[in-house]
Every structure is written in C-alpha cells, then in structure tokens.
Write an enzyme that holds these catalytic residues in place. Structure first.
Site, mmCIF file in Angstrom:
data_model
loop_
_atom_site.group_PDB
_atom_site.id
_atom_site.type_symbol
_atom_site.label_atom_id
_atom_site.label_comp_id
_atom_site.label_asym_id
_atom_site.label_seq_id
_atom_site.Cartn_x
_atom_site.Cartn_y
_atom_site.Cartn_z
ATOM 1 N N LYS B 94 0.881 -1.170 0.000
ATOM 2 C CA LYS B 94 0.000 0.000 0.000
ATOM 3 C C LYS B 94 0.910 1.207 0.000
ATOM 4 O O LYS B 94 1.542 1.519 1.004
ATOM 5 C CB LYS B 94 -0.915 0.012 1.225
ATOM 6 C CG LYS B 94 -1.769 1.276 1.278
ATOM 7 C CD LYS B 94 -2.659 1.391 2.493
ATOM 8 C CE LYS B 94 -3.256 2.804 2.522
ATOM 9 N NZ LYS B 94 -3.992 3.087 3.743
ATOM 10 N N GLY B 155 -8.511 9.432 8.963
ATOM 11 C CA GLY B 155 -8.930 9.613 10.348
ATOM 12 C C GLY B 155 -9.895 10.749 10.584
ATOM 13 O O GLY B 155 -10.312 10.986 11.715
ATOM 14 N N ALA B 181 -9.651 5.805 3.317
ATOM 15 C CA ALA B 181 -9.513 7.006 4.154
ATOM 16 C C ALA B 181 -10.766 7.853 4.184
ATOM 17 O O ALA B 181 -11.382 8.102 3.153
ATOM 18 C CB ALA B 181 -8.346 7.875 3.706
ATOM 19 N N GLY B 182 -11.097 8.296 5.383
ATOM 20 C CA GLY B 182 -12.172 9.266 5.559
ATOM 21 C C GLY B 182 -13.484 8.679 6.044
ATOM 22 O O GLY B 182 -14.345 9.406 6.540
ATOM 23 N N ALA B 203 -9.778 2.003 8.694
ATOM 24 C CA ALA B 203 -9.011 1.773 9.927
ATOM 25 C C ALA B 203 -9.681 2.514 11.086
ATOM 26 O O ALA B 203 -10.416 1.920 11.875
ATOM 27 C CB ALA B 203 -7.566 2.217 9.754
ATOM 28 N N SER B 204 -9.458 3.828 11.168
ATOM 29 C CA SER B 204 -9.895 4.590 12.342
ATOM 30 C C SER B 204 -11.390 4.458 12.629
ATOM 31 O O SER B 204 -11.791 4.426 13.792
ATOM 32 C CB SER B 204 -9.582 6.077 12.153
ATOM 33 O OG SER B 204 -8.223 6.260 11.872
#
Lengths: 68, 259, 259, 68, 259, 259, 68, 68
Positions: B94, B155, B181-182, B203-204
């Site tokens: 990645k 995040g 992301a986001g 992830a987050s």
C-alpha cells in the site's frame, strides 16, 4: 565497536552479523516480520548470516506495527 | 468475488490495523469484519511492545498489506516498500507518499514516481491517492493493481467529501477502485460501494469507535449492503412523489345512499 | 429488539408491499428482508385480481399494518381505518392524510385531527408525517404509538432531504421514530438508523428496484449496519487528518553511515 | 332491486344480506381481509349475516391490495 | 483591493472570454462585470473571423490574461505560454495542462513541471489546478503568483463540489487563491468568496447564461456580497434556534381582571 | 419591483430589527441594506429603554411589519396582532405561532387557525411557516398575502436546510414567497433568490454579525445577485466538462520542419 | 517554394520574411495579438523583419481567440 | 385604588383614563407605537380618552421593541 541501531549508539562486538544483532535485540531468529537496513540499503534476509555490522554503521531494525 | 491484485477475495472490506487499543480487540475486530486483507506499518522495534502483531494476524488467517505510511518522498516510500518485502515476504504494497502533515493527503507527483519505480521493481502496487480522476488514471497507466482514493483525510471521519469525483474515477477505471480514508460510519461505506467502488479500506472508523468490534460488524454489513444495492439497481431519483399504494379503486366514503 | 406498538420486533425494517411486480417477488422479498411487519392498502375488490395478497402475507408469517393511503381528509382516513380494522382484525393503522397529489406529503392539521380521533377510538396509530419536529411532538402528545417522518416524498428516492430535522425529531421523541418514505438505496437506510431512527419503512426502493429481492437484502443489511454503527459510537468528524499509522519510530533511511 | 356496489349499479335480490353479497362477489365466506361499508358507515362483520342491502344502498366492498 | 500578480485590482472577478455568442455581448458583459482582467486563448488565425477580439478588449481597458487551454503536456503549455508572451507582450499566464478530455481537470505532475519552468523563465504564473491542497502548496512553492483551484470541471456548472478542500487551500496559502472553473450561478461565487478565496474566475456561467450581461451583473454582485460577508464576520451555525425577538416583556393576554 | 401585500417594493430584503447592539447600528444597517420594510415586536414598556425605536424607523422612512413573536397559541397571536394594529396603525402582520422553544419552529395547526382568523378580521397576513409545501398551500388558501418559510431555525445560521422543499413551495405558490429565518451569510440569501423566492427576511445574520452594517450591505448585494441570476437563466449542471476555450485551431507545436 | 502554414501547405516566395507572411495573411503589420512559431520554436517579434520562411518550414501563426 | 400594570401592582387615582395612565408612564401622548389591553381585550386608541382604569384591572401597556 560502536554502531547506530535505530538511531541510538550501541556497542557491538566486532564480527557481529545481522542475524546475531537481531537475536540480541530479542527478535525471533526466523525473522518473520523483521527487516534490516544498513546505511540506507536493505539487507536481504539471505545475507543476514554473513553480513557483518561495521564500526559506525547505521543500522535500522524494523518490525510490523499496527498502522494504515 | 473481488479480484484484487491477483487474489480472489470474498470480503470487500480491507482493514487497517492502526488505532486499535489492544491486539485482542484487533483480533476480534478482524473476525467480526470478515476481512481477508489487513494493513501493517513498518517501524523501529519497540522494546516495550508486548505481543506480536504478526502472530496475531497470521493466526487470524489474513494476508498482510504493508504500507509506506509516514513517507514524504518517493525515495523513502520505495525504500520502505523494499524493507516491507523483506519483512513480510510479499510483493503487495500500500503505497503512501504523504504531502502534508495536516491533511496527510498524498503528494501527487512523488506518488506517481514511486508507483512507477515499484511497479518496475516487481511490486503489486496499491496506491493511496487523492480523489483526482486524472491522477487515478496516471497511476493505472504506470501499472498499479488498483487505485485507492481518499474520501477525505485519514482519520477525519468526514466520509466521502466529493462523491462526484469518486464516481468519475470509478467510471473510468480498469483496475479495482478501493475507497481508502475518511470513512466515519456505516453509511459512508455503503455510499462508497453504491458509487461503484470495488472495496473499502477502513481503519480509524473501526479501531477508534467506542466499540470497535461492533463497528467492524457494522461496516462489514454496510459494505455488503452497498454492494448489493448497486447490483440490485436502485430506483431513479424523482422530483415528485410516486404513489406506492394504488390511486384507483378508492372507495366513495362520504355519506348516505345514492339519491 | 425494537419495541413498537406493543410488539417486540427483531427486524427494524418495515416493508411496504406496493409496487412489487408479482406476489411471488413480494413473497421472496419479504423473506430476504427479514421483516415482521408489512403494510397493505384497502381498495375496492378487483374482479381480475389473481392470488390473494392476504394469503401470501399470512403464509409469510408477517403482521399486517393497514394504511389509509389515498385519503385527503381526516374524515376519510378515520373511516378507512375503521374499515381496515374490520378487514384485518387489527388495531394497528398507518395513518396517512395526504395534502397534495404532487408530493403526497401529509396535511398537518388534518393528520393531527385524524390521529387524535383514532387514538380515542382505540387504534394504535402510526402516523406518516412530514419532517417537522413540532408536528411530530403534537402527534406524540395526542397518543400516537410512533412517528413516521418522510425523508422525502413517497417513491422519490431522494433519501433524507433534511437530516437535521430528522435528528431533531429523534432527539425529542419519547416514542419510536420510523423513517418512512423517500429511501432510494442502502446508504439512505443506514443514515436513517445512524440519525437515531428506530426503524425504516421502505416500499418503492425495494419493490421497484431492478432486482427487488437483492435490494431487500441490501436494505436489510443497511438497516442493521446503521443501527450497529449507532450503537458502536462513531468517531467524531475532524477538520484535519489523524494518522492511523504511528508517526514515531520512523526509520532514518536517507543515506550512508554515521559521519 | 338495484344497489350501488363499488360505484356500479347492481341488481340484488330483496333480502340479500351482506354475507350473501360478499359470497356472490366471489370472496371467501369467512371474510378475512374484506371490509364492507354501506352508505358511508362501516358494517361490522358480526352484522353481515343479518344486515340486508336496501334499494339504493351505496355498498363498498373492499379488500387488501399491495400498497404503502 | 486585491493584490494579484503585482497588480492592484478593484474587481475580484476575472472574466473568461470563452463562450460569448458575439463580441458585442462580450463587450457589454465586461462592462457589467466590472472586471479588470480577462482571459484569452491563442489559436491558429481563422480567416473567417470578423472583428478583432484584442481590439475589443483593449477598448474596454482590461488587461489580458492569456491561457494555455488545450495543452496536454508541460512542453506544449510552456511553448504556448512563450507564444502568448510574444503575442500579448505580457508575462502573465494562466497555466492549464489538461489531463483528461472528459473532465478537463489538470494533470498534476505535468502542471507542476510546467509551472516551475515558466517561473524560471520569468513568467508570472497563475496555474489552473484541481482542489488538492498539497498540489496547491507545491505550486506556490515553485513560485506561482496565485493558485486557481477548480470548484468542479470547466463549464459543468456544478459549483464548488468540495468546499472543504477549497477551505484547506485557502487556510494554507500565502498567495492569492482564485476559484476557477465550475461556477454555475451567483450563490456559487458568493460561497467561493466566503470560503476565503481572493477572487473568482468565471467564463461559461456568464457567457452561456440565457442573458450573459445580466448574469455578469449577478456574479459581480455575488462576488462583492461574498467578500463583504467574509469581512463582516458571519454568525456561527447553531444546532438550535436563537430568538430574534425578546423572550421577556411578553404581555399576559389571557383573560379577565386579577382575582 | 416586488409586489407584496399591495405594496410596490424596490428592495427584496426585509430586515428584522432584533439583535442589533444599538439603535444607531440599526439605523446604519437599514440604510446599508436598502430595505423598505422592517419587523418590530410588541413588548411591555421598558422603563430603562433609551431612544425610541419607532422614531428611528420613521426617520429611516421604512414601513413597519409588526410580528407576533413569542406567541405559542393562535389566541395569543391574534390578540397580539390586534394590539399591533392599534400601536402601529397598520393591517400588516408577520404572524408567528411558535410550537417549540428549542427550534422556534411554527405550530402548523395553530398557525393555520390564527391565519384564517386574522384574514377574516381584515389583516394582511404574512405567516412565518416551516418548509412544508402543503402547509404553505393551506396558508395561501385561507388568504395569506405571502408565505414565509423558514430555511432553518431562527437565528441558527444553518441556511436553507432543504432547498428541495423551498423549490416545491415556490413552484406551487400564487403569492410571494419570502425566505424567512435561518440565513447565515450572503450565499444563503443568494441561493434563496435563485430557488425562486421573491424576497428574503433577515435579522440575526445581519444584526449579530461582527460588523452588522457591512453584513447588511453583503446580504443586500446577495439578494440582488441571486435575483439577477435567476432572471439571467443559469447554465445547466453537466456531469462532464465543457471547454470554454476552443478545442479546434490548436497549433502543432512539437518539433521540427515537415519531413 | 512550399511551407506549411497552420497545417496547410502554402506557396511562399523565396525570401519571404515572417513580417511579410503575416501581412499576406491579412493581419495587422504591428502584430499586436499575433504570435509566430517556426518548426516548434517561437519567433520573437524583433526577428520577424529578418527571419525568412524556409522551404518545408512548419509555420504556426496564432492569434487571440475567446477562451478560458 | 390598585390595578395591575404590566404585571406589577400600581396605585392609580380613581377616574384615571388610559390616556392619563399612558402619559403617567412617560409615553408620548399621541400614542404612536403604543397599544393597551385591559383584562385581555384591546382598548382601541379612540377610547383611551374616556376609558377609565378600574380597581383590579389588568392593564398591559405595550410598545415597539426590536425583534423578528
């Protein structure tokens, strides 16, 4: 003999191989999940057993962290 | 079945491992999420670290997707990718080349340089990119195995700030598009899939939720929901109502006998 | 478990039966959706009709929620509710008093009058209302068992046009809030649940999708995803990025030995 | 004798009860899913057997349709 | 006063000349818009062309901003800029390096290369860029005199698809930010200024409106309105109402004399 | 020219007088706004009050539009309207019947009752309503001289939360539509006019801005901009770009002499 | 003698200068708003009077158009 | 004699008219911008000169405030 390991000065015996250093650092001998660079170059795992850490070498010993 | 980087994946959710409060919660979240592919970072060994991340991930039966997070130049990213290849015995990477500490958005020219170099070096490159359709196309042109546009900053939980651009990327892409992301919550993930993305990387939104395992389940269901909705063919948006009960056959209810 | 109108429901998806091309597709969609409660309309008998809707619904083991669709006055709606009670032996009623053929949005004063009258007459009233927080509160005050605000006009597929108002309704309500009307696709349903709605009522989005059964599955998963995300406690929205990989422990990769 | 059934004029024999009319229309005798109004008033099912359809009565016979 | 590229400009509206049905309408729109700076393209002479564009613009007293529209490589854009310098005796250049015929969005790496080369060659470079905050920063770093992010694709009339990104660009920029491309109507232009942009560049929204001269007036007023609103300091967004009439001093109106 | 309540108004901005820090700032803002019609509330005399509001407004040459702010029932609103008629010798009334202290949104059934009663009593009724198209139609049907939908709660600065509903109201109305409440900044006012509203009523956005006089100027320009844009006929929204520079006549710039 | 002017073959007399060609094409002598490239290189205006168009030269003569 | 004026008890002389009360309260005699209700009913301005404030009357004296 002094090398830099992960940014910190560290005494290493002359003739210390990468494999020896890795074990010294408490990492699994097999090395799964570990990578080593010396002086900005990757040290392929196949060379760990023979590649010695020189005086003043800048060694990076990296491993998997949660991330991404 | 998602075909990504030569793999056949049943799950369209890629899990980022960052931010989980413990390896145990990570393990449970992986199980709840159904993911088959998880990201890891490469960092200096931390003497105080307890438990082995790699062991947990290997036990969970998931494949590793190392990242180059934290790299600000093509040079560092390429080097990090090579270290990751040694560490994890994988050609998957990645690719992140960050351009700005505040937004952690990618640096387009550096990203393209790094992508090209890694492709030439035999890597299977999954680049984290912004939502620019032109850059997505360039990354594809140099041989990336997928493009992974940010919905919004890493995040941030803002979701997909510009669905229009994501749709343009999807429309034009000949490689899988992974929304990376986001994502803040389930509906964001569903929307990503409805826009035509092939998968979501998260992830987050999961790891930092109050209850990460439940959120893993939520995002998993949302990804499946969004994908199924796309395949089911949604109704068009209409300016006016369209009755869902028949407007004929209504009784005459007002009043007395026929005069 | 959703407690609605004295029932304990495992499914938070109420299915409208309007618009399905066939009873067979309706039957399959009911199964795919997992719903336990479905709406029906009351109309003059149609001599050409084949198959019995009620038989299909009874066989599916779902409870009926008759509606007053097509009524433009409190008087007609009350009368229709009473007929429905006779026909289906239920005190449940989805109260619709339409104010406008173009939008099929409710007529607020007539709706309130009808709701009050039906509550007094012993009905368990589930009113289809607009997204006005004040009207929602009035309906609750006269004894409705839930409030069912429109996200946007029936069949429009616009989704939730004003999430802010739906959030205000949820925040203030002491009865269940069911998002009724306007859902176009899975992410809309997930959003409804994330806003705190207790359930979603969905007809056209499923029945008029290209593949209604798959869309039933999609919306079901989306409702579960949205609910789980609400319970899991989403991350806050942030203006800036927050790294999901550690920003410390980064190696020094540029160059030769220490000078 | 003529009554209006669902908006259409229909000949019904004198003394026809609601039950009889419902059966005549081909609906299940039990009446599950069927409702009847005469002259704008609901006819409770309990009265179907006795309530007769008068000359000129406006009868609505309703049943479940997909909707909502 | 806007300080842009060493000029002091009273008008914060830059007018694109493309799309006007006639030179006469262009002339009137320039006057109505109050602009002091207008774009022109460079093309092969067209033997059938009637009237001189340059004469009209010179007579209107506006300064020319030549563009490199239609260039798909840094090389072509640099060459076109040099030709424009010869033709118009100006070092101003609106730098466009297009990456995609469908969206006409810029090619980030090529744009950066061209910008750097032109800055080195003494040009005052105003690059048309996408809404990527990182690329905007890079363009500034190589010496561009402003950054001109697209709100959305040229001529699309979509407005500002991602106000969040435009705000990030503004927040970080040390050179003027000009919202370029995508404006559809007056409120879009006002929003651009409220986000903190220093100016708006507008072509199709004016030139292709049904009444271009009136739209020129509208956009001009909107730019002034948005700028004044920014300077005036808007009220915060609140979740709940705040009364604008006093809630004290209300009379007691219900009923008879004091008991 | 706006024809509203039998008046011919040059200005399409109605100013609410609530929230200004001083009568002097109010006076200056009236002048800057160009308004011809301003709201006032009716309250118990305040012995400590300095300066006469009515004198300031009379001197400014504006007409008064008394409101019934603070009334929660039709009865109180009607009584307040009658008192206002005595106080200000006007049959104009801005009818507010509030349903909820938190949102200050109107109570639909009470509002309709009060509107009907006041129309019957000879008032020229301008009701503050929510954004429900059906209620707007009912208010028109009972004889209101305009409808004044809230964009969002009073003083919230959220802008127009549901432009779709405002457009539906405009489309159907045969009396002027005034966007009342919720405006936060200039672009909101421009959007209201572009949606087809005939005028904007604005209090807090101006009176509570950091610089009320400048904001009065901003909102005035925005109202004019939005109206002019509507009249000018905006370009359609397109999914793809449409070049604003010619795509033909491009030179061949790459390289040497013809072979 | 043939050159390519704006992509079309065109007969030009030997010794024709850029200035002459520009005038031939009906453009203002002053050249305001006009630019010329030959064989992919800009011809600065100062050289127009002396620079001759060669056999086979690829000449681009450009001018301002509405755009942008 | 006591009346309630704007919610506060106030001594008023017997025979005090609305006009007199308004002036007493420091308001302009003309009454522009002022409205009066007694016991929940509007007192039209035309009656101010003759309408007396009774013992126990609930008087509201209102005026224009910034608002709306």
């Amino acid at each position: 003999m002094t090398a830099s390991v992960n940014g910190e000065p560290r005494e290493v015996a002359a003739g210390t191989t990468v494999t020896a250093l890795v074990v010294e650092l408490g990492l699994p001998a097999g090395g799964r999940g570990v990578a080593v660079a010396i002086d900005g170059e990757v040290v392929p795992r196949a060379e760990w057993g023979t590649r010695e850490v020189d005086e003043g070498a800048r060694v990076e010993v990296l491993t998997a962290m949660q991330g991404g | 079945m998602l075909e990504l980087a030569g793999r056949q994946l049943r799950s369209r959710l890629i899990l980022g491992t960052g931010g989980f409060p413990s390896l145990e919660l990570l393990r449970e979240a992986i199980e709840a999420s159904g993911t088959e592919l998880v990201t890891v970072a490469l960092r200096r060994i931390d003497p105080g670290m307890r438990g082995s991340l790699v062991d947990v991930l290997d036990a969970a039966g998931v494949e590793l997707l190392p990242n180059t997070a934290g790299c600000f130049t093509a040079r560092d990213a390429v080097m990090t990718a090579r270290l990751a290849r040694e560490a994890f015995e994988t050609d998957l990477i990645k690719l992140e080349v960050i351009g700005d500490e505040r937004t952690l958005l990618p640096d387009a020219p550096e990203l393209l340089v790094a992508a090209e170099e890694l492709v030439d070096d035999g890597f299977t490159v999954l680049p984290y990119t912004n939502d620019d359709p032109v850059l997505a196309r360039r990354l594809e042109d140099v041989g990336c195995a997928a493009v992974m546009p940010a919905g919004s900053p890493i995040g941030s939980g803002i979701g997909i700030a510009n669905p229009y651009n994501v749709a343009l990327i999807v429309e034009h892409a000949r490689v899988p598009v992974v929304l990376d992301a986001g994502i803040g919550t389930a509906s964001d993930a569903a929307l990503a899939m409805e826009l035509g993305c092939d998968a979501v990387l998260c992830a987050s939104a999961i790891s930092r939720a109050r209850d990460p395992v439940r959120m893993a389940r939520a995002i998993r269901a949302a990804v499946e929901a969004g994908r199924a909705a796309l395949e089911a063919g949604r109704i068009p948006r209409r300016r006016y109502a369209e009755a869902s009960s028949p407007m004929h056959g209504l009784p005459e209810l007002s009043g007395g006998p026929v005069e």
